[in-house]
Design an enzyme around this catalytic site. Structure first.
Site, PDB file in Angstrom:
ATOM      1  N   ASP A   1      -1.475   2.259  -5.645  1.00 22.66           N
ATOM      2  CA  ASP A   1      -0.934   2.210  -4.298  1.00 22.66           C
ATOM      3  C   ASP A   1      -0.744   3.659  -3.852  1.00 22.66           C
ATOM      4  OD1 ASP A   1       1.494  -0.027  -2.755  1.00 22.66           O
ATOM      5  OD2 ASP A   1       0.177   1.514  -1.904  1.00 22.66           O
ATOM      6  N   TRP A   2      -0.585   3.852  -2.581  1.00 22.36           N
ATOM      7  CA  TRP A   2      -0.567   5.227  -2.044  1.00 22.36           C
ATOM      8  C   TRP A   2       0.716   5.945  -2.467  1.00 22.36           C
ATOM      9  CZ3 TRP A   2      -4.668   2.747  -1.427  1.00 22.36           C
ATOM     10  CH2 TRP A   2      -5.785   3.272  -0.773  1.00 22.36           C
TER      11      TRP A   2
END
Ligand code: GLC
Length: 739
Positions: free
Chosen positions: A266-267
């Site tokens: 995920d970012w």
């Protein structure tokens, strides 16, 4: 003469062709070659630096290719409901293109509420085509985290509280997306069940709960749907961040399930140099952001899988074998998408896509209560009073990373004006002011939601307007603003915000016929339910939301949606009783928050039903404008499983669809088991008087619970029950059988 020269010319030509060497293009470029051969050939041609470059982002939403070899970069895009507007190289805000306004499809909870596998496939086909058209290779969706608490800010992005329902719908969605040469990236793996402190909370889950509740939908997506990508989640499990969690990614996903695709962080979810190398992460994205805050001004060469990785490869702390595994998975993704054997063109904002969005949105609308007032009839020349901000507020913009810039959004009020044009006056009263935000990541709705009146004035104006109304239609709920179905924040309670309860009570007190539409992505309390004539659960339905809702309200579409989660009477009735369960606690000597899933497998209806706790509306509930009868339920042995059969008949006056649900009950188990567990469902469309026979198959696995000690699924001998019904609480047949 002529003839001979012709022959000699032909011979020379053939000879010539035979001698000129065929231009043998490299195997990796030859789309007709087997995938694994192409991967190995490319791998053999790459330098160490080129390999490492592929394992991390080069921009906000792209990771590197190999320019020297003509291997393109991978373009990633949100989100699960539509293709996010283009952003500048390293920005969150939209870039202001004029050709990237997409079709906004319904929120995934709306898809879940259709209980329709065919619509899930249609959804995937359409959104995948839009991603391909926009030249995106990886769609960052669908989200399939379980509804452990109704407070989770991203409940609207997920598919409810039951792993079987989510698993059955995610498979066709993934297959649809990938039929366009776009990778579906199922997320967020795993136990990302809240937004509060999502990057700092360690989920503590026992193995039985993990395997029975939190893994099944992901397993189905991977092993049945063939998902090409998985996104690790922000939280920790067993003390390791899930974007490089050895047990989840190496042992379970790539080991037990044989996942051959690519794991993306995920970012900002990648947090450790060494674990990023060894614990199953393949592409590091968005580091130094949590997906919402601005990125640090660091260059991408500082990423965990950039310079630190190269150093480890050069000094022997990391192996090229491990690097080759990552890069093979990345190359496999490239050769499945932008360099796929059959190139795809995709399509964007086509009439078919908007029609699909409208159909899915309408099929997911749930009729919770109806005393006969619906379908809505307003006398010719009468007045339909519409009250509530959600009749007007556009919902596609906002909510977090699923925010979209769409070509158009039909609001309920517009659809109502269309539907009653020339028949009745449609008058709108605001009723309350909720959220006046009209922009997200520089995507604007163009609406002006400000209103100078006080809450009291707004309420009294609405009540006054009811005096000469034939009927009142209240359209309220939540709105994807902070704390109201929004990434990054959880809700504080399930009580409706902005004084809506008092407003509904005041409208009910007028004595006028009153229909309440709740538009939300998660459960809300409805203390006024007994005092209104009808209640409809609407969702964030996307571009065609207004049309879809009004199609149902006017009877153009007969409602067939079913709740994908329980609508409790109050939050306190739920399984979460302590801070340590949610949102987690701090413990001596531990850096991260600790969250204990003490409720085990007992989430959603597994909790309420097993403990006999009354709810407002149960999981699987949804009414129709017609009626259905279930009969002839039978269970008989078939091989090493069981065949379950029954008949369903439309006993009403209009065509409609019913979702027949199959639950199992294990009456004598060595462990505490839920009173029922969903193991099958079929959605059947029938004309008045028409009946259809249904067949279900049950296997031993369907009867099993997960035994942590033996790490295996166990079906214990004894009496079981097959429960067939039209909701988890509306059981029409109970057939015992013995294992
Ligand atoms: C966000 C979300 C994730 C999204 C990603 C890129 O933080 O958690 O769902 O795909 O970042 O926007």
């Amino acid at each position: 003469m002529k003839y001979n020269s012709l022959i000699s010319f032909g011979a020379a030509l053939l000879l010539g062709v035979a001698c000129v060497p065929k231009t043998t293009q490299p195997v990796y470029l030859d789309r007709s070659q087997p995938l694994e051969a192409r991967i190995q050939d490319a791998l053999d041609r790459m330098t160490l630096e080129e390999k490492v470059a592929m394992t991390h982002a080069q921009s906000k939403f792209s990771s590197a290719g190999v320019p020297r070899l003509g291997i393109p970069e991978l373009w990633h895009t949100d989100g699960p409901h539509g293709i996010r507007p283009e952003v500048l190289w390293d920005e969150w805000d939209q870039a202001g293109w004029t050709n990237d306004s997409c079709t906004a499809f319904p929120a995934l909870v709306n898809l879940a509420a259709t209980w329709d596998r065919n619509l899930a496939r249609l959804y995937g086909d359409c959104i995948g085509a839009e991603a391909r058209y926009r030249e995106k290779d990886i769609l960052l969706g669908p989200g399939i985290n379980m509804g452990r608490t109704p407070l989770n800010g991203r409940t609207f992005e997920y598919m409810g509280e039951d792993p079987y329902l989510a698993g059955q719908l995610v498979v066709p969605y993934v297959q649809g997306v990938q039929s366009n040469g776009v990778a579906a990236c199922v997320k967020h793996f795993a136990m990302n069940n809240q937004e509060i402190r999502r990057t700092a909370t360690n989920s503590i889950v026992d193995d039985r709960t993990l395997y029975e509740i939190y893994l099944p939908a992901f397993k189905a997506a991977v092993t049945e749907g063939g998902a090409w990508a998985v996104m690790g989640s922000y939280n920790l499990y067993n003390g390791q961040f899930n974007c490089h969690n050895k047990r989840l990614l190496c042992d379970i996903l790539k080991g037990e399930w044989g996942f051959d695709g690519v794991v993306i962080s995920d970012w900002g979810g990648c947090r450790d140099d060494d674990q990023a190398v060894t614990n199953g992460l393949d592409i590091e994205m968005g580091t130094w952001t949590n997906g919402l805050r601005g990125a640090a001004s660091d260059s991408y060469s500082h990423y965990h899988l950039a310079r630190p990785y190269l150093e480890r490869l050069r000094d022997g702390r990391a192996t090229e074998e491990g690097l080759n595994d990552k890069v093979s998975r990345i190359l496999r993704t490239v050769f499945r998408t932008s360099m796929a054997p059959e190139p795809h063109d995709g399509s964007f904002t086509s009439p078919e896509h908007f029609a699909a969005a409208r159909r899915i949105a309408a099929e997911g609308v749930v009729l919770l209560k109806n005393d006969g007032i619906l379908p809505l009839q307003v006398p010719q020349g009468g007045k339909l009073l519409v009250v509530g901000e959600n009749a007007y507020k556009m919902m596609v913009v906002g909510g977090g990373s699923s925010n979209l810039k769409t070509k158009y959004e039909v609001i309920p009020l517009e659809a109502l004006h269309e539907a009653f044009d020339g028949k009745a006056a449609v008058v709108w009263e605001r009723g309350y002011v909720g959220d006046t935000t009209t922009v997200y990541n520089k995507v604007v709705t163009g609406q002006n939601l400000r209103d100078s009146r006080s809450a009291e004035q707004l309420l009294s104006d609405a009540v006054a307007a009811a005096a000469d109304a034939s009927c009142i239609l209240f359209i309220g709920g939540l709105n994807k603003s902070a704390g109201q179905d929004n990434e990054g924040t959880d809700r504080a309670d399930i009580v409706l915000p902005y004084g809506q309860d008092a407003l509904v009570e005041a409208l009910a007190a007028t004595g006028k016929p009153l229909v309440v539409v709740n538009i939300s992505g998660s459960p809300v309390a409805m203390p006024w339910a007994s005092r209104v004539n009808a209640i409809v659960q609407g969702w964030y339905g996307g571009s065609e939301s207004g049309h879809a809702l009004v199609d149902v309200l006017t009877g153009k579409v007969n409602p067939s949606g079913k709740l994908p989660f329980t609508m409790p009477l109050a939050l306190s009735d739920g399984p979460i009783k302590t801070e340590r369960q949610y949102p987690g606690i701090q413990e001596e000597g531990k850096k991260w928050w600790q969250e204990y899933y003490d409720e085990g497998v007992f989430i959603g209806y597994r909790w309420y039903d097993t403990n006999g706790i009354a709810v407002q509306y149960p999981f699987g509930h949804g009414l129709s404008y017609t009626t259905f009868e279930l009969s002839d339920a039978r269970v008989k042995r078939s091989g090493d499983g069981w065949k379950v059969s029954a008949r369903i008949k439309n006993t009403g006056e209009v065509a409609g669809a019913e979702v027949v649900q199959l639950y199992i009950r294990d009456t004598e188990a060595s462990v505490a088991r839920p009173s029922k567990e969903l193991k099958g469902f079929e959605k059947v469309y029938l004309h008045p008087g028409e009946s259809r026979s249904l067949q279900f198959t049950l296997t031993r696995d369907d009867l099993s619970f997960f035994d942590a000690a033996s790490h295996a699924w166990v079906a214990e001998p004894g009496e079981f029950h097959v429960l067939l019904g039209c909701s988890s609480a509306d059981i029409r047949a109970d057939v015992p059988f013995t294992l």
